[in-house]
Design a protein around this motif. Structure first.
Motif, PDB file in Angstrom:
ATOM      1  N   PHE A  66       0.878  -1.165   0.000  1.00  8.24           N
ATOM      2  CA  PHE A  66       0.000   0.000   0.000  1.00  8.24           C
ATOM      3  C   PHE A  66       0.915   1.213   0.000  1.00  8.24           C
ATOM      4  N   VAL A  67       0.988   1.905  -1.132  1.00 11.60           N
ATOM      5  CA  VAL A  67       1.904   3.029  -1.294  1.00 11.60           C
ATOM      6  C   VAL A  67       1.096   4.319  -1.280  1.00 11.60           C
ATOM      7  N   ALA A  68       1.311   5.143  -0.257  1.00 18.47           N
ATOM      8  CA  ALA A  68       0.582   6.408  -0.111  1.00 18.47           C
ATOM      9  C   ALA A  68       1.459   7.564  -0.578  1.00 18.47           C
ATOM     10  N   VAL A  69       0.902   8.409  -1.425  1.00 22.38           N
ATOM     11  CA  VAL A  69       1.643   9.521  -2.004  1.00 22.38           C
ATOM     12  C   VAL A  69       0.900  10.820  -1.733  1.00 22.38           C
ATOM     13  N   ASP A  70       1.597  11.805  -1.207  1.00 24.35           N
ATOM     14  CA  ASP A  70       1.027  13.135  -0.975  1.00 24.35           C
ATOM     15  C   ASP A  70       1.127  13.930  -2.267  1.00 24.35           C
ATOM     16  N   CYS A  71      -0.011  14.199  -2.898  1.00 24.52           N
ATOM     17  CA  CYS A  71      -0.021  14.879  -4.199  1.00 24.52           C
ATOM     18  C   CYS A  71       0.309  16.359  -4.110  1.00 24.52           C
ATOM     19  N   ASN A  72       0.340  16.926  -2.900  1.00 25.73           N
ATOM     20  CA  ASN A  72       0.663  18.341  -2.766  1.00 25.73           C
ATOM     21  C   ASN A  72       2.041  18.661  -3.315  1.00 25.73           C
ATOM     22  N   ALA A 103       4.215   0.329  -6.518  1.00 25.13           N
ATOM     23  CA  ALA A 103       2.930  -0.167  -6.012  1.00 25.13           C
ATOM     24  C   ALA A 103       2.425  -1.373  -6.778  1.00 25.13           C
ATOM     25  N   ALA A 104       3.221  -1.908  -7.699  1.00 29.22           N
ATOM     26  CA  ALA A 104       2.780  -3.037  -8.527  1.00 29.22           C
ATOM     27  C   ALA A 104       2.300  -4.192  -7.663  1.00 29.22           C
ATOM     28  N   GLY A 105       1.145  -4.736  -8.022  1.00 29.51           N
ATOM     29  CA  GLY A 105       0.569  -5.836  -7.268  1.00 29.51           C
ATOM     30  C   GLY A 105      -0.196  -5.398  -6.039  1.00 29.51           C
ATOM     31  N   GLY A 106      -0.205  -4.104  -5.772  1.00 23.21           N
ATOM     32  CA  GLY A 106      -0.889  -3.592  -4.588  1.00 23.21           C
ATOM     33  C   GLY A 106      -1.760  -2.390  -4.907  1.00 23.21           C
ATOM     34  N   THR A 107      -1.673  -1.390  -4.046  1.00 21.11           N
ATOM     35  CA  THR A 107      -2.505  -0.196  -4.182  1.00 21.11           C
ATOM     36  C   THR A 107      -1.638   1.055  -4.182  1.00 21.11           C
TER      37      THR A 107
END
Length: 344
Positions: A66-72, A103-107
Motif C-alpha cells: 500500500f503506497v501512499a503519495v502526498d499529491c501536494n 505499487a505493482a501488485g498492490g494499491t
C-alpha cells in the motif's frame, strides 16, 4: 514529499453505523475484488485514507504494498521517472523504480489528487494509460499493475468544468466513487468513535480507558466538528491525557480551540454574548484550516491584518503555528512565508 509503503491491519477499521457509513462499508465489500480505480471524496479529516486502506486490506491487492503519495508535492519526475534504490521511504528497492512500479501488485493511494498541477495531471494520465511501459520487465512473475485509489476534498467535477482538472484523468480515476460524510452528518457515531479513540490512546499510555460523563458526550454531539474525525480524535486524546483516575468531564474538552465552559452563570449582555460567539467561531475556523491564518482570513472574509487584530483582541494565540493539513488549495501565491509549512 511523502511516499510510504506501510501495512494495513484489522485495527484500520471503519467505526460507526450511520446510514452513510454502513453504505460505504457495503460498497467496499462489493468492489473489493474488482480492479476498478476508486475516487474517495470528502472534507479534510473525514478518514479518506482509512477508507482507502480498508479497500486495500479486504480486496484483491491485500498481499501487495500500500503506497501512499502526498499529491501536494508530487512532480512529473516522481510520477514517471526512475527513482534510484533507497529513495522511497519504507520501500524495499533493489533497482530503479517509478511510482507505479513501487505499487505493482498492490494499491497506489494518491492523497488529495485535486492538488496536482496541470503538468502532473498529464504525466499521471499517460502513466495510467500506458501501464505496460511503467511496469517491471515482462516476465511470468511480474506483478500486475496497481489499483489506484485517489482522494480529494475538492469538487473535481466542478474543477473539470472550469478547466482546472483534466476530464480524461477524472474519468480514469473515478471508475468507482465513494463519498465520505462529514462528522456533523453522522453524529450518532460520535460515542463509538470516542470510545475507540479513548481505548487506543489509553492502550498506548498503558492505562485503562476512562469513562466519559454524559455531559461530555452531549457537548461533543452538539459540536459542529469542522475538523471532522481528525479533530475528534485530537480532542479525545487531550481529554484522556489529562483526565487521570476519573471520568472525562465537559471541562476537560477543548472544542473549537478553547476549553468548554463549566455549567454556571452566563452573561445576558448582548455585547458579551456576541464577543463570545465571535471568539468561538474564529477559533473553530482557525482549527478547521490547520491554524493556517491566511486560509482562515480568506474563509472569514477579512484581511490577514484584521484577523491578527481580532486574535489579539479576543485573547486567542497569534503565535501558534500548526502544520497545515491536507486539502489546501493548489495555489498559495499570496501566502506569506510565516504561514507556509509541510502538509501532514
Amino acid at each position: 514529499m511523502r511516499v510510504t509503503s506501510s501495512p494495513t491491519t484489522p485495527e484500520d477499521r471503519i467505526i460507526g453505523h450511520a446510514p452513510a457509513i454502513s453504505g460505504i462499508r457495503d460498497m467496499i465489500g462489493r468492489i473489493a475484488d474488482t480492479p476498478g480505480n476508486v475516487l474517495i471524496c470528502g472534507e479534510r479529516g473525514t478518514g479518506k485514507e482509512l477508507i482507502a486502506r480498508t479497500v486495500h486490506r479486504v480486496g484483491r491487492t491485500a498481499s501487495g504494498p500500500f503506497v501512499a503519495v502526498d499529491c501536494n508535492t508530487l512532480t512529473d519526475a516522481l510520477i514517471g521517472g526512475a527513482w534510484p534504490p533507497g529513495s522511497m521511504s519504507g520501500l524495499q528497492q533493489t533497482e530503479e523504480r517509478n511510482l507505479l512500479d513501487a505499487a505493482a501488485g498492490g494499491t497506489l493511494f494518491l492523497d488529495e489528487v485535486g492538488n496536482l498541477s496541470p503538468s502532473c495531471q498529464s504525466t499521471l494520465l499517460r502513466a495510467i494509460e500506458d501501464r505496460i511501459a511503467h511496469r517491471l520487465p515482462e516476465s511470468r512473475t511480474a506483478p500486475p499493475p496497481p489499483r489506484i485509489i485517489a482522494s480529494t476534498n475538492w469538487d473535481l467535477e466542478e474543477a473539470v468544468g472550469s478547466g482546472d482538472f483534466r476530464e480524461d484523468l477524472y474519468y480514469r480515476l473515478s471508475v468507482i466513487r465513494l463519498t465520505v460524510p462529514p462528522l456533523r452528518e453522522r453524529k450518532e457515531d460520535i460515542p463509538d468513535l470516542v470510545r475507540h479513540f479513548a481505548a487506543r490512546c489509553s492502550a498506548e499510555m498503558g492505562r485503562p480507558a476512562p469513562e466519559f460523563e454524559q455531559a461530555a458526550l452531549d457537548a461533543m454531539i452538539r459540536h459542529d466538528w469542522p475538523g471532522n474525525v481528525r479533530e475528534l480524535e485530537s480532542v479525545v486524546q487531550r481529554a484522556v491525557i489529562f483526565a487521570t483516575d476519573r471520568p472525562v468531564r465537559v471541562e476537560d474538552l477543548t472544542l473549537g480551540g478553547s476549553r468548554m465552559p463549566t455549567t454556571g452563570p452566563y452573561s445576558a449582555d448582548l455585547r458579551h454574548a456576541l464577543r463570545d460567539f465571535e471568539r468561538q467561531h474564529i477559533a473553530r475556523v482557525l482549527a478547521s484550516f490547520g491554524y493556517n491564518k491566511v486560509a482562515t482570513a480568506r474563509a472569514l472574509g477579512i484581511g490577514l491584518s484584521s484577523l491578527y487584530r481580532k486574535l489579539e483582541e479576543l485573547g486567542l494565540s497569534t503565535s501558534t503555528h500548526h502544520p497545515r493539513g491536507h486539502g489546501n488549495p493548489p495555489v498559495h501565491s499570496e501566502e506569506s512565508a510565516s504561514e507556509t509549512g509541510d502538509p501532514t
